[in-house]
Design an enzyme around this catalytic site. Structure first.
Site, PDB file in Angstrom:
ATOM      1  N   THR A  13     -63.520 -64.871  73.470  1.00  0.00           N
ATOM      2  CA  THR A  13     -63.992 -63.641  72.818  1.00  0.00           C
ATOM      3  C   THR A  13     -64.048 -63.808  71.302  1.00  0.00           C
ATOM      4  OG1 THR A  13     -62.967 -62.378  74.592  1.00  0.00           O
ATOM      5  CG2 THR A  13     -63.546 -61.166  72.609  1.00  0.00           C
ATOM      6  N   VAL A  14     -62.944 -64.245  70.709  1.00  0.00           N
ATOM      7  CA  VAL A  14     -62.901 -64.346  69.246  1.00  0.00           C
ATOM      8  C   VAL A  14     -63.666 -65.592  68.778  1.00  0.00           C
ATOM      9  CG1 VAL A  14     -61.428 -64.390  67.195  1.00  0.00           C
ATOM     10  CG2 VAL A  14     -60.681 -63.145  69.230  1.00  0.00           C
ATOM     11  N   LYS A 103     -51.005 -64.726  67.313  1.00  0.00           N
ATOM     12  CA  LYS A 103     -49.794 -63.970  66.958  1.00  0.00           C
ATOM     13  C   LYS A 103     -48.551 -64.487  67.676  1.00  0.00           C
ATOM     14  CE  LYS A 103     -52.460 -61.660  70.044  1.00  0.00           C
ATOM     15  NZ  LYS A 103     -53.631 -60.837  70.219  1.00  0.00           N
ATOM     16  N   GLU A 127     -54.928 -64.043  58.938  1.00  0.00           N
ATOM     17  CA  GLU A 127     -55.350 -62.644  58.842  1.00  0.00           C
ATOM     18  C   GLU A 127     -55.725 -62.067  60.209  1.00  0.00           C
ATOM     19  OE1 GLU A 127     -55.877 -60.550  55.613  1.00  0.00           O
ATOM     20  OE2 GLU A 127     -55.366 -59.458  57.425  1.00  0.00           O
ATOM     21  N   ILE A 134     -58.780 -55.297  60.230  1.00  0.00           N
ATOM     22  CA  ILE A 134     -58.116 -54.704  59.051  1.00  0.00           C
ATOM     23  C   ILE A 134     -57.447 -55.824  58.244  1.00  0.00           C
ATOM     24  CG2 ILE A 134     -56.387 -53.066  58.237  1.00  0.00           C
ATOM     25  CD1 ILE A 134     -56.569 -51.652  60.951  1.00  0.00           C
ATOM     26  N   GLY A 185     -63.213 -56.799  76.592  1.00  0.00           N
ATOM     27  CA  GLY A 185     -62.701 -58.010  75.935  1.00  0.00           C
ATOM     28  C   GLY A 185     -61.571 -57.735  74.961  1.00  0.00           C
ATOM     29  N   GLU A 188     -55.362 -59.079  76.354  1.00  0.00           N
ATOM     30  CA  GLU A 188     -54.983 -60.486  76.431  1.00  0.00           C
ATOM     31  C   GLU A 188     -55.356 -61.025  77.808  1.00  0.00           C
ATOM     32  OE1 GLU A 188     -53.585 -62.138  73.673  1.00  0.00           O
ATOM     33  OE2 GLU A 188     -54.366 -60.248  72.948  1.00  0.00           O
ATOM     34  N   LYS A 203     -46.892 -58.734  66.634  1.00  0.00           N
ATOM     35  CA  LYS A 203     -47.629 -58.353  65.426  1.00  0.00           C
ATOM     36  C   LYS A 203     -46.720 -57.683  64.389  1.00  0.00           C
ATOM     37  CE  LYS A 203     -52.059 -57.924  67.783  1.00  0.00           C
ATOM     38  NZ  LYS A 203     -52.857 -57.027  68.644  1.00  0.00           N
TER      39      LYS A 203
HETATM   40  N1  HSE Z   1     -54.956 -57.720  73.063  1.00  0.00           N
HETATM   41  C1  HSE Z   1     -54.966 -57.439  71.671  1.00  0.00           C
HETATM   42  C2  HSE Z   1     -55.097 -55.954  71.464  1.00  0.00           C
HETATM   43  C3  HSE Z   1     -56.105 -58.181  71.034  1.00  0.00           C
HETATM   44  O1  HSE Z   1     -55.471 -55.267  72.412  1.00  0.00           O
HETATM   45  O2  HSE Z   1     -54.811 -55.462  70.392  1.00  0.00           O
HETATM   46  C4  HSE Z   1     -56.110 -58.168  69.535  1.00  0.00           C
HETATM   47  O3  HSE Z   1     -54.974 -58.798  69.018  1.00  0.00           O
END
Ligand code: HSE
Length: 318
Positions: A13-14, A103, A127, A134, A185, A188, A203
């Site tokens: 995805t990313v 993370k 970041e 953000i 998407g 996780e 986080k």
């Molecule tokens: N699974 C994480 C969320 C993805 O839903 O925030 C972004 O870090």
């Protein structure tokens, strides 16, 4: 124009969003980075999978093709602790700059990795590991560098926020809302990390370390959102409140106190207006006062936006 070579680990995805965004804004990014940024190799698990807009000749299933292969910057977007951590270590130890959205690795081994980066005089950008689009890492690290942060209160998991919003607004069932978040998407690969609070815990650990340094951490509460029922939402609504998964961090007597769990927020609370997969962060500081940041907390392009922020910054300095 200089060419900076990028090795990409992961094209999900990313990763896919990162490749698309780099292509879409190519000339703008070239101007800002003062360099041509070229992806020279991409690690994937499955060479046959359909990937729109990705040059198949760049794909490889061998990590060493990416990490050891004359690249300047390694972008790690595979997630999970291993083998991601080993790849990051190897890249740093061989003097490549690293950008990661990971993370889990940062929460568990961030200090070691930052030390390793310092020893080898390379940068570790992260970041994208917290709060999607953000730029909260920059805000705390740079924008508030002259402040003492007193507390952080935030919504940092897009999946939980999406589920709780859907349940509260339309009476959706937990499982249906989770499936929607997965289809978008957001979740996780193992969605229990989202709904049991682990993703949010990672986080807030990263943000707290940025804000408060390397003090010991202590968990006051660490809960997921599985136990939140439709009745909880109704009761909250009758009191003019909503239920949200909230994290917080503050320094107390030389330790960092952390919390993750569902919380009732009055409708006028700044975090109550965070919709869908959004994230929000309230920072209380001694000089700047209160700062509130909102934005997309998950998803392909929002997370890619933060990866690009690190990439352009590192490229400029090369
Ligand atoms: N699974 C994480 C969320 C993805 O839903 O925030 C972004 O870090």
């Amino acid at each position: 124009v200089r060419t900076i070579r990028i090795g990409l680990l992961g094209c999900g995805t990313v990763g896919g969003g990162f490749v698309r965004l780099l292509e879409r804004n190519r000339s703008l990014i070239r101007q800002r980075a003062e360099a041509e940024l070229e992806i020279t190799r991409i690690l994937v698990r499955d060479l046959e999978k359909r990937r729109d807009g990705i040059d198949r000749s760049l794909l490889t299933v061998r990590a060493e093709d990416v990490v050891r292969n004359g690249v300047d910057i390694v972008v790690e977007l595979i997630g999970g602790t291993e083998p991601a951590r080993s790849y990051i270590r190897e890249a740093l130890a061989t003097r490549k700059h690293v950008i990661t959205a990971n993370k889990a690795v940062l929460a568990h081994a961030g200090r070691d990795l930052l030390e390793l980066a310092a020893i080898h005089r390379v940068r570790l950008g992260f970041e994208a590991s917290v709060c999607g689009a953000i730029p909260v890492v920059r805000v705390i690290r740079d924008g508030l560098a002259g402040n003492r942060v007193r507390s952080i209160t935030a919504i940092v998991n897009g999946t939980c926020n999406y589920i709780l919003n859907r349940m509260g607004e339309s009476g959706a069932q937990f499982d249906d809302a989770l499936r929607e978040a997965q289809a978008k998407g957001l979740a996780e690969a193992d969605a229990t990390l989202d709904i049991d609070g682990e993703d949010a815990a990672q986080k807030i650990t990263i943000l707290a370390r940025l804000a408060f340094g390397s003090l010991e951490t202590r968990w006051l509460r660490r809960e997921g959102i599985r136990q939140v029922t439709p009745e909880d939402h109704l009761r909250a609504a009758s009191q003019g409140s909503v239920v949200r998964q909230v994290v917080s961090a503050r320094e107390h007597d030389g330790t960092i106190e952390l919390e993750v769990g569902p919380r009732l927020l009055p409708l006028q609370h700044p975090l109550a207006r965070v919709r869908g997969e959004g994230n929000g962060v309230i920072l209380q500081t001694d000089a700047a006062g209160e700062l509130v940041l909102y934005g997309a907390g998950a998803g392909s392009l929002p997370s890619a936006s933060s990866v690009l922020a690190d990439l352009v910054e590192i490229a400029r300095a090369l």
